[in-house]
Design a protein around this motif. Sequence first.
Motif, PDB file in Angstrom:
ATOM      1  N   GLY A   1      34.877  40.612  39.962  1.00 32.90           N
ATOM      2  CA  GLY A   1      34.754  39.722  41.124  1.00 32.90           C
ATOM      3  C   GLY A   1      33.368  39.805  41.744  1.00 32.90           C
ATOM      4  O   GLY A   1      32.638  40.783  41.531  1.00 32.90           O
TER       5      GLY A   1
ATOM      6  N   HIS B   1      37.690  37.452  35.728  1.00 33.71           N
ATOM      7  CA  HIS B   1      36.838  38.429  36.428  1.00 33.71           C
ATOM      8  C   HIS B   1      37.027  39.835  35.838  1.00 33.71           C
ATOM      9  O   HIS B   1      36.079  40.604  35.733  1.00 33.71           O
ATOM     10  CB  HIS B   1      37.179  38.468  37.918  1.00 33.71           C
ATOM     11  CG  HIS B   1      36.413  37.454  38.720  1.00 33.71           C
ATOM     12  ND1 HIS B   1      35.045  37.349  38.678  1.00 33.71           N
ATOM     13  CD2 HIS B   1      36.831  36.501  39.605  1.00 33.71           C
ATOM     14  CE1 HIS B   1      34.648  36.383  39.496  1.00 33.71           C
ATOM     15  NE2 HIS B   1      35.711  35.843  40.063  1.00 33.71           N
ATOM     16  N   VAL B   2      38.257  40.162  35.476  1.00 31.34           N
ATOM     17  CA  VAL B   2      38.535  41.491  34.919  1.00 31.34           C
ATOM     18  C   VAL B   2      37.921  41.610  33.515  1.00 31.34           C
ATOM     19  O   VAL B   2      37.251  42.596  33.195  1.00 31.34           O
ATOM     20  CB  VAL B   2      40.067  41.753  34.893  1.00 31.34           C
ATOM     21  CG1 VAL B   2      40.370  43.076  34.214  1.00 31.34           C
ATOM     22  CG2 VAL B   2      40.635  41.734  36.317  1.00 31.34           C
TER      23      VAL B   2
ATOM     24  N   VAL C   1      40.290  43.510  41.482  1.00 32.41           N
ATOM     25  CA  VAL C   1      39.487  42.291  41.654  1.00 32.41           C
ATOM     26  C   VAL C   1      39.092  42.189  43.122  1.00 32.41           C
ATOM     27  O   VAL C   1      39.958  42.195  44.003  1.00 32.41           O
ATOM     28  CB  VAL C   1      40.289  41.027  41.245  1.00 32.41           C
ATOM     29  CG1 VAL C   1      39.468  39.768  41.516  1.00 32.41           C
ATOM     30  CG2 VAL C   1      40.667  41.093  39.776  1.00 32.41           C
TER      31      VAL C   1
ATOM     32  N   SER D   1      36.860  39.639  45.254  1.00 31.88           N
ATOM     33  CA  SER D   1      36.046  38.417  45.255  1.00 31.88           C
ATOM     34  C   SER D   1      36.086  37.778  46.640  1.00 31.88           C
ATOM     35  O   SER D   1      36.553  38.375  47.601  1.00 31.88           O
ATOM     36  CB  SER D   1      36.571  37.462  44.187  1.00 31.88           C
ATOM     37  OG  SER D   1      37.804  36.940  44.586  1.00 31.88           O
TER      38      SER D   1
ATOM     39  N   LEU E   1      41.163  35.050  37.835  1.00 28.51           N
ATOM     40  CA  LEU E   1      41.110  36.471  38.219  1.00 28.51           C
ATOM     41  C   LEU E   1      41.140  37.365  36.984  1.00 28.51           C
ATOM     42  O   LEU E   1      40.442  38.384  36.920  1.00 28.51           O
ATOM     43  CB  LEU E   1      42.260  36.816  39.172  1.00 28.51           C
ATOM     44  CG  LEU E   1      42.296  35.950  40.431  1.00 28.51           C
ATOM     45  CD1 LEU E   1      43.526  36.246  41.271  1.00 28.51           C
ATOM     46  CD2 LEU E   1      41.044  36.150  41.261  1.00 28.51           C
TER      47      LEU E   1
END
Length: 340
Positions: A269, A114-115, A134, A136, A111
């Motif tokens: 995400g 993703h950031v 996030v 997703s 996660l």
Amino acid sequence: MIILAIETSCDETSIAILENKRVLSNITISQIWEQQKYGGVVPDLAAKLHLENIQKVLKNALSEAQIKQEKIDYIAYTEKPGLVICLQIGKVIAETLALYLNKPLIPCNHLEGHVYASLLKAKHEWKFPALALVISGGHTQLYYLKKHLDFELLGETLDDAVGECLDKVSLLLGYTYPGGPIIEKLALTGKNSYPLPLTKLDNTFAFSFSGLKTAVRRIIEREHSKSSPKKLNINDLACSLQYTLAKILTFKIEKVLNEKKINTIVLGGGVVANKYLTGYVQQFLQKKNKKIKLFLPHKKYCTDNAAMIGILAYYKVKFKNTTSVHNKITRKKLKRKKIE
Ligand code: KG4
Ligand code: ZN
């Protein structure tokens, strides 16, 4: 600094090679075609396909980057969260490479990756404090960051994630997995005409989307029934769903902005690939506070990929935050261990 990064947390087998923040290669084999038959990701099948594909992905990542193995300085991999048997494959490959090349390992959080994807090819750095959202297939989480890598979870979904909601609605409408891109396409020619519940618009930073999904299911069932005088308009329903999700997400962002000083907002995400949702957040910020900078990953770095793990690892090295389980196991030491 050359980083080789591995991502196998779900249904994408991906390996990237970065030179500092620059992506030299990012090779991904997606399992979407195989998983689609089952309407979602089957963990055993995902693990089998990771094993089948990883060697090819590694070979192609090295050859596209034109990097000799000896030049690699760090091996990064997704440690968690994800499907455990899939994560284990990435971990074993990463550990084997680290041992063989005698390089340090950098375990990474998916996660957080993703950031950090929004910093791939970015012209500027984030200004802190930052707010990260996030969205997703498995997670919907709001984070507050005082500085790099300092993730404070403000709130998360109590049930379904945003991507999960889109995936489930797509299946209810008779389409396939993943649902996000399908809903986005359907919505392009639709109107926001179905009033859907704005779930969990309360005083917390938590989200809830299962009630929204149920409301959509009820509409589909009602308007699909023969006795219904109204014919289901799937384009309008998709458009209404996207609008409702955008409203809920911006409500929570606004709540954070009202309570905390924020200089940067980062979205990450798979769902961030959705142009309508990101456009909505962008417009909201334009009206609310023009000084806050919005960071979005390029479309190819929104869904799961190893480049986002690579850039996260780059910042971890930069800020000496490489909490690693097996830092630098030398072959010499191992040999000695064996003899003892
Ligand atoms: O981040 P990701 O690749 O995997 C997880 O970590 O879960 O996100 C996958 C999710 C799926 O739910 C998929 O439907 C959604 O991202 N997604 C989209 C779009 N492309 C992928 N959602 C909305 N619009 C899209 N264009
Ligand atoms: Zn992901």
